[in-house]
Write a protein that holds these residues in place. Structure first.
Motif, PDB file in Angstrom:
ATOM      1  N   SER A 117       0.807  -1.113   0.071  1.00 48.00           N
ATOM      2  CA  SER A 117      -0.077  -0.103   0.058  1.00 48.00           C
ATOM      3  C   SER A 117       0.755   1.215  -0.153  1.00 48.00           C
ATOM      4  O   SER A 117       1.904   1.304   0.695  1.00 48.00           O
ATOM      5  CB  SER A 117      -0.937  -0.040   1.303  1.00 48.00           C
ATOM      6  OG  SER A 117      -0.288  -0.375   2.340  1.00 48.00           O
ATOM      7  N   CYS A 118       0.500   2.246  -0.846  1.00 50.16           N
ATOM      8  CA  CYS A 118       1.098   3.364  -0.838  1.00 50.16           C
ATOM      9  C   CYS A 118       0.920   4.383   0.163  1.00 50.16           C
ATOM     10  O   CYS A 118       1.893   5.227   0.567  1.00 50.16           O
ATOM     11  CB  CYS A 118       0.998   4.169  -2.517  1.00 50.16           C
ATOM     12  SG  CYS A 118      -0.804   4.865  -2.056  1.00 50.16           S
ATOM     13  N   GLY A 119      -0.221   4.025   0.899  1.00 51.28           N
ATOM     14  CA  GLY A 119      -0.257   5.190   2.105  1.00 51.28           C
ATOM     15  C   GLY A 119      -0.752   6.451   1.930  1.00 51.28           C
ATOM     16  O   GLY A 119      -1.344   7.118   2.922  1.00 51.28           O
ATOM     17  N   VAL A 120      -0.903   6.832   0.500  1.00 51.87           N
ATOM     18  CA  VAL A 120      -1.153   8.093   0.407  1.00 51.87           C
ATOM     19  C   VAL A 120      -2.645   8.243  -0.747  1.00 51.87           C
ATOM     20  O   VAL A 120      -3.363   9.206  -0.682  1.00 51.87           O
ATOM     21  CB  VAL A 120      -0.303   9.132  -0.211  1.00 51.87           C
ATOM     22  CG1 VAL A 120       0.733   9.309   0.882  1.00 51.87           C
ATOM     23  CG2 VAL A 120       0.338   8.596  -1.419  1.00 51.87           C
ATOM     24  N   CYS A 121      -2.879   7.258  -1.091  1.00 50.52           N
ATOM     25  CA  CYS A 121      -4.118   7.473  -2.156  1.00 50.52           C
ATOM     26  C   CYS A 121      -5.398   7.432  -1.515  1.00 50.52           C
ATOM     27  O   CYS A 121      -5.438   7.233  -0.243  1.00 50.52           O
ATOM     28  CB  CYS A 121      -4.042   6.318  -3.256  1.00 50.52           C
ATOM     29  SG  CYS A 121      -4.671   4.533  -2.594  1.00 50.52           S
ATOM     30  N   ALA A 122      -6.358   7.487  -2.173  1.00 47.56           N
ATOM     31  CA  ALA A 122      -7.924   7.821  -1.579  1.00 47.56           C
ATOM     32  C   ALA A 122      -8.169   6.670  -0.731  1.00 47.56           C
ATOM     33  O   ALA A 122      -8.817   6.653   0.205  1.00 47.56           O
ATOM     34  CB  ALA A 122      -9.040   8.062  -2.634  1.00 47.56           C
ATOM     35  N   ASN A 123      -8.007   5.243  -1.349  1.00 49.35           N
ATOM     36  CA  ASN A 123      -8.252   4.035  -0.400  1.00 49.35           C
ATOM     37  C   ASN A 123      -7.474   3.991   0.522  1.00 49.35           C
ATOM     38  O   ASN A 123      -7.990   3.296   1.538  1.00 49.35           O
ATOM     39  CB  ASN A 123      -8.185   2.772  -1.662  1.00 49.35           C
ATOM     40  CG  ASN A 123      -9.438   3.030  -2.738  1.00 49.35           C
ATOM     41  OD1 ASN A 123     -10.393   3.688  -2.317  1.00 49.35           O
ATOM     42  ND2 ASN A 123      -9.217   2.497  -3.803  1.00 49.35           N
ATOM     43  N   CYS A 124      -6.228   4.035   0.731  1.00 52.49           N
ATOM     44  CA  CYS A 124      -5.303   3.970   1.611  1.00 52.49           C
ATOM     45  C   CYS A 124      -5.785   5.029   2.539  1.00 52.49           C
ATOM     46  O   CYS A 124      -5.578   4.517   3.839  1.00 52.49           O
ATOM     47  CB  CYS A 124      -3.981   4.159   1.183  1.00 52.49           C
ATOM     48  SG  CYS A 124      -3.170   2.679   0.470  1.00 52.49           S
ATOM     49  N   ALA A 125      -6.160   6.104   2.334  1.00 55.65           N
ATOM     50  CA  ALA A 125      -6.439   7.286   3.191  1.00 55.65           C
ATOM     51  C   ALA A 125      -7.575   6.798   4.195  1.00 55.65           C
ATOM     52  O   ALA A 125      -7.863   7.139   5.155  1.00 55.65           O
ATOM     53  CB  ALA A 125      -6.775   8.597   2.682  1.00 55.65           C
ATOM     54  N   LEU A 134      -7.132  -2.307  -1.308  1.00 59.09           N
ATOM     55  CA  LEU A 134      -7.633  -1.607  -2.413  1.00 59.09           C
ATOM     56  C   LEU A 134      -6.732  -0.725  -3.129  1.00 59.09           C
ATOM     57  O   LEU A 134      -7.172   0.372  -3.787  1.00 59.09           O
ATOM     58  CB  LEU A 134      -9.002  -1.020  -2.369  1.00 59.09           C
ATOM     59  CG  LEU A 134      -9.980  -2.247  -1.958  1.00 59.09           C
ATOM     60  CD1 LEU A 134     -11.455  -1.646  -1.599  1.00 59.09           C
ATOM     61  CD2 LEU A 134     -10.196  -3.432  -2.884  1.00 59.09           C
ATOM     62  N   CYS A 135      -5.528  -0.246  -2.543  1.00 58.19           N
ATOM     63  CA  CYS A 135      -4.617   0.735  -2.863  1.00 58.19           C
ATOM     64  C   CYS A 135      -4.451   0.768  -4.348  1.00 58.19           C
ATOM     65  O   CYS A 135      -4.381  -0.226  -4.973  1.00 58.19           O
ATOM     66  CB  CYS A 135      -3.303   0.546  -2.406  1.00 58.19           C
ATOM     67  SG  CYS A 135      -2.019   1.542  -2.995  1.00 58.19           S
ATOM     68  N   GLU A 136      -4.684   2.102  -4.602  1.00 57.86           N
ATOM     69  CA  GLU A 136      -4.554   2.423  -6.213  1.00 57.86           C
ATOM     70  C   GLU A 136      -3.400   2.086  -7.026  1.00 57.86           C
ATOM     71  O   GLU A 136      -3.361   1.803  -8.149  1.00 57.86           O
ATOM     72  CB  GLU A 136      -5.202   3.647  -6.542  1.00 57.86           C
ATOM     73  CG  GLU A 136      -6.737   4.076  -5.989  1.00 57.86           C
ATOM     74  CD  GLU A 136      -6.891   5.564  -5.783  1.00 57.86           C
ATOM     75  OE1 GLU A 136      -6.016   6.470  -6.283  1.00 57.86           O
ATOM     76  OE2 GLU A 136      -7.873   5.861  -5.357  1.00 57.86           O
ATOM     77  N   LYS A 137      -2.395   2.099  -6.016  1.00 59.07           N
ATOM     78  CA  LYS A 137      -1.041   1.805  -6.723  1.00 59.07           C
ATOM     79  C   LYS A 137      -0.530   0.489  -6.528  1.00 59.07           C
ATOM     80  O   LYS A 137       0.608   0.052  -6.884  1.00 59.07           O
ATOM     81  CB  LYS A 137      -0.014   3.056  -6.271  1.00 59.07           C
ATOM     82  CG  LYS A 137      -0.547   4.541  -6.707  1.00 59.07           C
ATOM     83  CD  LYS A 137       0.354   5.398  -6.170  1.00 59.07           C
ATOM     84  CE  LYS A 137       0.079   6.808  -6.745  1.00 59.07           C
ATOM     85  NZ  LYS A 137       0.988   7.579  -6.042  1.00 59.07           N
TER      86      LYS A 137
HETATM   87 ZN   LIG Z   1      -2.840   3.450  -1.927  1.00 55.01          ZN
END
Ligand SMILES: [Zn+2]
Length: 160
Positions: free
Chosen positions: A89-97, A103-106
């Motif tokens: 998980s990227c930790g910053v995309c809308a889903n991670c937020a 479901l991380c977008e990246k």
């Molecule tokens: Zn993410």
């Protein structure tokens, strides 16, 4: 390095593969100490994951030690002991937020699927800061991998 590599349905081999390298500044390369074989690995190896292609190293989880980090990784350094979970998980995309890390977008369920996984001597972990969990150097790694299996089972039953 040695790795368990998928070729086609029911055809995998333990073979030599190139060492993973840092591809992006947010990557880490982890030396594997223990990897998990979970029930979801079985249908994948049976050819039921369309995204899995010939030559992919399988495996979703495990425990290891950081070998190298990219320049943008701030939470980990070489020598840190880490737990690798199935989700990156990227930790910053809308889903991670929203805490929807799988479901991380990246990222998401990438390991042993669309990128090389943990059934190997070394693995590249994307978005290391958001994907890895620190553990103490003297942690009981056998217990940790059993706990991961248990958590996967609970998640599948939608208990957690
Ligand atoms: Zn993410």
């Amino acid at each position: 390095m040695n790795a368990l590599v998928y070729h086609s349905a029911d055809k995998e081999s333990w073979q030599k593969m190139p060492m993973p390298v840092i591809q992006y500044s947010t990557d880490a390369v982890v030396k594997m100490k223990k990897a998990v074989i979970y029930e979801t690995d079985i249908p994948v190896m049976n050819g039921n994951a369309l995204s899995l292609t010939d030559g992919r190293i399988v495996g979703h989880e495990g425990v290891g030690v950081i070998e190298e980090v990219g320049k943008a990784v701030s939470n980990f350094k070489k020598g840190d002991h880490v737990l690798i979970f199935s989700t990156t998980s990227c930790g910053v995309c809308a889903n991670c937020a929203q805490g929807l890390y799988s479901l991380c977008e990246k990222g998401g369920k990438m390991l042993g699927n669309v990128i090389d996984g943990t059934q190997a001597e070394y693995v590249r972990i994307p978005y290391a800061d958001g994907s890895l969990f620190p553990i103490s150097a003297d942690a009981d790694e056998g217990v940790l991998v059993k706990l991961m299996l248990h958590l996967n089972t609970l998640a599948k039953k939608k208990v957690v």
